[in-house]
Write a protein that holds these residues in place. Structure first.
Motif, PDB file in Angstrom:
ATOM      1  N   MET A  13     -57.585  98.159  40.322  1.00 18.59           N
ATOM      2  CA  MET A  13     -58.831  98.133  41.049  1.00 18.59           C
ATOM      3  C   MET A  13     -59.721  97.013  40.507  1.00 18.59           C
ATOM      4  SD  MET A  13     -61.366 101.249  41.821  1.00 18.59           S
ATOM      5  CE  MET A  13     -62.831 101.137  40.841  1.00 18.59           C
ATOM      6  N   SER A  14     -60.253  96.225  41.378  1.00 19.71           N
ATOM      7  CA  SER A  14     -61.036  95.066  41.011  1.00 19.71           C
ATOM      8  C   SER A  14     -62.523  95.406  40.985  1.00 19.71           C
ATOM      9  CB  SER A  14     -60.752  93.950  42.012  1.00 19.71           C
ATOM     10  OG  SER A  14     -61.270  92.757  41.544  1.00 19.71           O
ATOM     11  N   ASP A  15     -63.217  94.909  40.000  1.00 17.68           N
ATOM     12  CA  ASP A  15     -64.633  95.154  39.813  1.00 17.68           C
ATOM     13  C   ASP A  15     -65.449  94.095  40.563  1.00 17.68           C
ATOM     14  OD1 ASP A  15     -66.771  96.541  38.223  1.00 17.68           O
ATOM     15  OD2 ASP A  15     -67.041  94.490  37.475  1.00 17.68           O
ATOM     16  N   TRP A  16     -66.660  94.425  40.996  1.00 17.56           N
ATOM     17  CA  TRP A  16     -67.514  93.475  41.716  1.00 17.56           C
ATOM     18  C   TRP A  16     -67.803  92.247  40.872  1.00 17.56           C
ATOM     19  CZ3 TRP A  16     -72.337  92.191  39.908  1.00 17.56           C
ATOM     20  CH2 TRP A  16     -72.938  93.056  38.974  1.00 17.56           C
ATOM     21  N   ARG A  17     -67.930  92.424  39.549  1.00 15.79           N
ATOM     22  CA  ARG A  17     -68.216  91.289  38.668  1.00 15.79           C
ATOM     23  C   ARG A  17     -67.022  90.347  38.577  1.00 15.79           C
ATOM     24  NH1 ARG A  17     -70.970  95.991  35.641  1.00 15.79           N
ATOM     25  NH2 ARG A  17     -68.984  96.806  36.292  1.00 15.79           N
ATOM     26  N   GLU A  18     -65.829  90.932  38.546  1.00 11.73           N
ATOM     27  CA  GLU A  18     -64.606  90.118  38.510  1.00 11.73           C
ATOM     28  C   GLU A  18     -64.466  89.306  39.797  1.00 11.73           C
ATOM     29  OE1 GLU A  18     -59.763  90.726  38.170  1.00 11.73           O
ATOM     30  OE2 GLU A  18     -61.090  92.407  37.729  1.00 11.73           O
ATOM     31  N   ASN A  19     -64.714  89.940  40.915  1.00  8.38           N
ATOM     32  CA  ASN A  19     -64.664  89.229  42.209  1.00  8.38           C
ATOM     33  C   ASN A  19     -65.705  88.110  42.260  1.00  8.38           C
ATOM     34  OD1 ASN A  19     -62.609  90.826  43.225  1.00  8.38           O
ATOM     35  ND2 ASN A  19     -64.024  92.324  44.079  1.00  8.38           N
ATOM     36  N   LEU A  20     -66.900  88.403  41.783  1.00  9.84           N
ATOM     37  CA  LEU A  20     -67.964  87.407  41.770  1.00  9.84           C
ATOM     38  C   LEU A  20     -67.586  86.234  40.863  1.00  9.84           C
ATOM     39  CD1 LEU A  20     -70.817  86.745  42.783  1.00  9.84           C
ATOM     40  CD2 LEU A  20     -71.722  87.992  40.794  1.00  9.84           C
ATOM     41  N   TYR A  21     -67.034  86.539  39.711  1.00  9.30           N
ATOM     42  CA  TYR A  21     -66.609  85.483  38.780  1.00  9.30           C
ATOM     43  C   TYR A  21     -65.520  84.611  39.416  1.00  9.30           C
ATOM     44  CZ  TYR A  21     -64.988  83.103  34.619  1.00  9.30           C
ATOM     45  OH  TYR A  21     -64.637  82.130  33.723  1.00  9.30           O
ATOM     46  N   THR A  22     -64.550  85.241  40.036  1.00 10.84           N
ATOM     47  CA  THR A  22     -63.457  84.500  40.674  1.00 10.84           C
ATOM     48  C   THR A  22     -63.989  83.558  41.749  1.00 10.84           C
ATOM     49  OG1 THR A  22     -61.944  86.330  40.236  1.00 10.84           O
ATOM     50  CG2 THR A  22     -61.283  84.760  41.933  1.00 10.84           C
ATOM     51  N   ARG A  23     -64.956  84.019  42.526  1.00  9.39           N
ATOM     52  CA  ARG A  23     -65.509  83.201  43.606  1.00  9.39           C
ATOM     53  C   ARG A  23     -66.451  82.107  43.117  1.00  9.39           C
ATOM     54  NH1 ARG A  23     -66.861  88.144  45.655  1.00  9.39           N
ATOM     55  NH2 ARG A  23     -69.065  87.611  45.675  1.00  9.39           N
ATOM     56  N   LYS A  24     -67.218  82.369  42.069  1.00 12.45           N
ATOM     57  CA  LYS A  24     -68.331  81.487  41.737  1.00 12.45           C
ATOM     58  C   LYS A  24     -68.187  80.687  40.440  1.00 12.45           C
ATOM     59  CE  LYS A  24     -71.507  81.404  44.081  1.00 12.45           C
ATOM     60  NZ  LYS A  24     -71.687  80.581  45.305  1.00 12.45           N
ATOM     61  N   ALA A  25     -67.262  81.012  39.559  1.00 11.12           N
ATOM     62  CA  ALA A  25     -67.223  80.390  38.229  1.00 11.12           C
ATOM     63  C   ALA A  25     -67.151  78.868  38.283  1.00 11.12           C
ATOM     64  CB  ALA A  25     -66.070  80.956  37.408  1.00 11.12           C
ATOM     65  N   ALA A  26     -66.197  78.320  39.007  1.00 12.83           N
ATOM     66  CA  ALA A  26     -66.042  76.863  39.059  1.00 12.83           C
ATOM     67  C   ALA A  26     -67.275  76.211  39.686  1.00 12.83           C
ATOM     68  CB  ALA A  26     -64.783  76.492  39.848  1.00 12.83           C
ATOM     69  N   GLU A  27     -67.828  76.824  40.719  1.00  9.57           N
ATOM     70  CA  GLU A  27     -69.027  76.285  41.362  1.00  9.57           C
ATOM     71  C   GLU A  27     -70.213  76.301  40.408  1.00  9.57           C
ATOM     72  OE1 GLU A  27     -69.700  78.667  44.827  1.00  9.57           O
ATOM     73  OE2 GLU A  27     -67.896  77.952  45.834  1.00  9.57           O
ATOM     74  N   LEU A  28     -70.316  77.357  39.609  1.00 10.13           N
ATOM     75  CA  LEU A  28     -71.434  77.451  38.674  1.00 10.13           C
ATOM     76  C   LEU A  28     -71.317  76.418  37.557  1.00 10.13           C
ATOM     77  CD1 LEU A  28     -71.877  81.320  38.514  1.00 10.13           C
ATOM     78  CD2 LEU A  28     -73.464  79.659  39.501  1.00 10.13           C
ATOM     79  N   VAL A  29     -70.116  76.156  37.087  1.00  9.45           N
ATOM     80  CA  VAL A  29     -69.939  75.121  36.060  1.00  9.45           C
ATOM     81  C   VAL A  29     -70.366  73.767  36.633  1.00  9.45           C
ATOM     82  CG1 VAL A  29     -68.248  73.863  34.659  1.00  9.45           C
ATOM     83  CG2 VAL A  29     -68.192  76.360  34.727  1.00  9.45           C
ATOM     84  N   LEU A  30     -69.957  73.474  37.849  1.00  9.54           N
ATOM     85  CA  LEU A  30     -70.366  72.233  38.498  1.00  9.54           C
ATOM     86  C   LEU A  30     -71.887  72.194  38.679  1.00  9.54           C
ATOM     87  CD1 LEU A  30     -69.720  69.560  39.880  1.00  9.54           C
ATOM     88  CD2 LEU A  30     -69.313  70.849  41.971  1.00  9.54           C
TER      89      LEU A  30
END
Length: 178
Positions: A1-18
């Motif tokens: 089961m996937s957590d909302w934070r994990e999903n958010l990290y997967t979607r946004k991590a690279a964009e946030l670093v940029l």
């Protein structure tokens, strides 16, 4: 089961670093701020109402606080040449565009990254940055104009095929002039 934070990290991590890079952080600093942001999100039992917006806003606030110290500023200046990570298949035109983006004022760079890589509307950018949507659109437009001019100068200053500098020649005088 996937957590909302994990999903958010997967979607946004690279964009946030940029985004952190657009705000003037080094790559390592941008990753540190990303980690701090998600450590805070891990402490939240329920997702915020607008989780992505909250995440980007939280990241921005942390990045701005992070930039304020003198030692971090000195480190950032030493690493300023490596704004984007170079990709193996990257063409010279991509590198030139990234160099032009690096030269923009932070306010314009920030809006361009949010618009292009985060797919935010000007209304969303305005709300995030606490500016009007028209101001966000203006920063985007002026930033793109500067990138275009920068790329045009790069094209005239360098012969892309040979990679050799070329001289700019004056125009020939009119027929009636000596």
């Amino acid at each position: 089961m996937s957590d909302w934070r994990e999903n958010l990290y997967t979607r946004k991590a690279a964009e946030l670093v940029l985004y952190g890079r657009a705000l003037g952080l080094s790559h390592g600093e941008a990753e540190d701020v990303l980690q701090e942001t998600f450590v805070t999100l891990l402490q939240k039992p329920e997702p915020p109402l607008l989780a992505e917006h909250y995440c980007v806003r939280s990241y921005r606030n942390r990045a701005r606080n992070y930039r304020r110290t003198l030692w971090r500023r000195l480190t950032r200046e030493l690493e300023s040449r490596r704004w984007f990570e170079k990709e193996p298949g990257e063409c010279p035109a991509e590198r030139a565009a990234m160099r032009c983006l690096e030269k923009l004022p932070i306010e314009q760079r920030e809006v361009i990254v949010l618009k292009i890589w985060h797919h935010y509307t000007f209304e969303e950018i305005g709300a995030l940055l606490e500016i009007s949507p028209n101001t966000a659109a203006g920063r985007y437009r002026y930033g793109l104009q500067k990138i275009k001019l920068c790329l045009e100068r790069t094209t005239y200053e360098r012969d892309e095929l040979a990679g050799d500098p070329i001289g700019l020649l004056e125009t020939a005088p009119s027929l009636g002039e000596n």
